[in-house]
Motif scaffolding. Structure first.
Motif, mmCIF file in Angstrom:
data_model
loop_
_atom_site.group_PDB
_atom_site.id
_atom_site.type_symbol
_atom_site.label_atom_id
_atom_site.label_comp_id
_atom_site.label_asym_id
_atom_site.label_seq_id
_atom_site.Cartn_x
_atom_site.Cartn_y
_atom_site.Cartn_z
ATOM 1 N N ALA A 156 -9.267 2.257 0.808
ATOM 2 C CA ALA A 156 -9.161 0.962 1.484
ATOM 3 C C ALA A 156 -9.902 -0.113 0.693
ATOM 4 C CB ALA A 156 -9.704 1.069 2.909
ATOM 5 N N GLU A 208 -10.457 7.880 2.450
ATOM 6 C CA GLU A 208 -9.878 6.668 3.025
ATOM 7 C C GLU A 208 -10.748 5.445 2.777
ATOM 8 O OE1 GLU A 208 -7.361 8.529 6.803
ATOM 9 O OE2 GLU A 208 -8.923 7.019 7.146
ATOM 10 N N ARG A 209 -12.032 5.588 2.964
ATOM 11 C CA ARG A 209 -12.924 4.436 2.792
ATOM 12 C C ARG A 209 -12.825 3.891 1.368
ATOM 13 N NH1 ARG A 209 -17.252 2.914 5.737
ATOM 14 N NH2 ARG A 209 -17.322 4.923 6.809
ATOM 15 N N GLU A 210 -12.803 4.797 0.381
ATOM 16 C CA GLU A 210 -12.717 4.368 -1.014
ATOM 17 C C GLU A 210 -11.370 3.727 -1.317
ATOM 18 O OE1 GLU A 210 -12.566 6.363 -5.481
ATOM 19 O OE2 GLU A 210 -13.475 7.493 -3.828
ATOM 20 N N THR A 223 0.839 -1.207 0.000
ATOM 21 C CA THR A 223 0.000 0.000 0.000
ATOM 22 C C THR A 223 0.867 1.247 0.000
ATOM 23 O OG1 THR A 223 -1.760 -1.171 1.192
ATOM 24 C CG2 THR A 223 -1.853 1.222 1.198
ATOM 25 N N SER A 244 -7.564 -3.115 5.132
ATOM 26 C CA SER A 244 -8.348 -2.514 6.210
ATOM 27 C C SER A 244 -8.074 -1.017 6.289
ATOM 28 C CB SER A 244 -7.996 -3.165 7.546
ATOM 29 O OG SER A 244 -6.675 -2.822 7.920
ATOM 30 N N ARG A 245 -8.992 -0.297 6.937
ATOM 31 C CA ARG A 245 -8.771 1.143 7.130
ATOM 32 C C ARG A 245 -7.515 1.375 7.975
ATOM 33 N NH1 ARG A 245 -13.711 4.127 6.824
ATOM 34 N NH2 ARG A 245 -12.561 5.997 7.463
ATOM 35 N N ASP A 246 -7.255 0.485 8.947
ATOM 36 C CA ASP A 246 -6.057 0.635 9.789
ATOM 37 C C ASP A 246 -4.784 0.513 8.956
ATOM 38 O OD1 ASP A 246 -7.377 -1.032 12.774
ATOM 39 O OD2 ASP A 246 -7.532 1.046 12.068
ATOM 40 N N THR A 247 -4.762 -0.453 8.038
ATOM 41 C CA THR A 247 -3.582 -0.623 7.186
ATOM 42 C C THR A 247 -3.384 0.599 6.310
ATOM 43 O OG1 THR A 247 -3.760 -3.030 7.163
ATOM 44 C CG2 THR A 247 -2.564 -2.023 5.345
ATOM 45 N N LEU A 248 -4.463 1.099 5.726
ATOM 46 C CA LEU A 248 -4.355 2.289 4.885
ATOM 47 C C LEU A 248 -3.841 3.477 5.687
ATOM 48 C CD1 LEU A 248 -4.863 3.679 2.151
ATOM 49 C CD2 LEU A 248 -7.122 4.286 3.026
ATOM 50 N N ARG A 249 -4.352 3.653 6.914
ATOM 51 C CA ARG A 249 -3.919 4.787 7.737
ATOM 52 C C ARG A 249 -2.447 4.668 8.107
ATOM 53 N NH1 ARG A 249 -9.476 4.560 11.226
ATOM 54 N NH2 ARG A 249 -10.710 5.967 9.891
#
Length: 239
Positions: free
Chosen positions: A53, A49-51, A27, A59-64
């Motif tokens: 991810a 972020e939602r899009e 990512t 997951s949103r955590d991984t993206l963040r």
């Protein structure tokens, strides 16, 4: 569609699912590639972020975590509030000089680039392109020709990625994108040279004109000549 907006297919190619085993690293790499290639320009925002991810299938955590990594290195700027989001830094940080050990792969990467991009131009010239695609291709050329020095590499990359997209082979776009990201890493190690930019723009016009005229042989040859010019610079500065 303006010359500054990547085509939807290009977004899909860049924001595709990453590998499960290295989700964070992939990512980070995918976002960095998106930035380096100019798919999202300095000062512009990434998709929500939602899009992102969902597109990367993480997951949103991984993206963040990936966004934090790139924010810590100065490539992204998170902003809060009503008009917040994650923005590409403007200006971007200066890239590091390439490790000499990486240059071992230089000829391999450049050889692959010639196969991919010359083939893309031939394929694009062999298709019946709709009017909007023809307009977009010419607009990409004009945008690169009129670009300021800080924007040139980004708009140059977008022109080449658009040619790959117009080849009509969806799996070709991510291959060209990955290859150009590696080449750009080396190109960024030395300054843009005004006269070589003028020559590059003239070659771009030959490539685009040949594609629009459905002259596949001429399009392929023009790309090979264009790539040989940058290859000479790379060998001159880095080898």
């Amino acid at each position: 569609m303006t010359s500054e907006q990547p085509l939807p297919e290009l977004h899909r190619a860049m924001y595709r699912p990453v590998r499960e085993g290295n989700a964070l690293e992939d990512t980070v790499a995918r976002l960095a590639q998106t930035i380096r290639l100019g798919v999202v320009a300095p000062g512009e925002s990434l998709p929500p972020e939602r899009e992102l991810a969902a597109r990367f299938a993480v997951s949103r955590d991984t993206l963040r975590e990936a966004i934090r990594e790139l924010a810590d290195t100065g490539y992204l700027v998170p902003r809060r509030g009503r008009y917040g989001g994650t923005f590409v830094a403007d200006p971007l940080p200066q890239p590091p000089q390439p490790d000499p050990a990486d240059l071992v792969d230089l000829d391999d990467v450049l050889g692959l680039r010639a196969v991919l991009e010359a083939g893309a131009a031939r394929a694009a010239a062999g298709r019946a392109l709709p009017p909007e695609a023809r307009q977009e291709l010419w607009a990409r050329h004009e945008a690169a020709a009129a670009a300021s020095e800080p924007d040139y590499r980004r708009l140059d990359s977008l022109l080449h990625l658009t040619i790959a997209e117009l080849a009509g082979i969806p799996s070709l776009v991510p291959l060209v994108a990955e290859n150009r990201a590696r080449v750009n890493g080396w190109l960024d190690a030395f300054p843009l040279l005004p006269r070589t930019i003028e020559h590059s723009n003239a070659q771009h016009e030959k490539i685009v004109t040949a594609i629009l005229a459905a002259r596949a042989d001429a399009a392929e040859q023009a790309v090979l000549e264009h790539l040989e010019a940058s290859e000479a610079l790379l060998h001159g500065f880095l080898s």
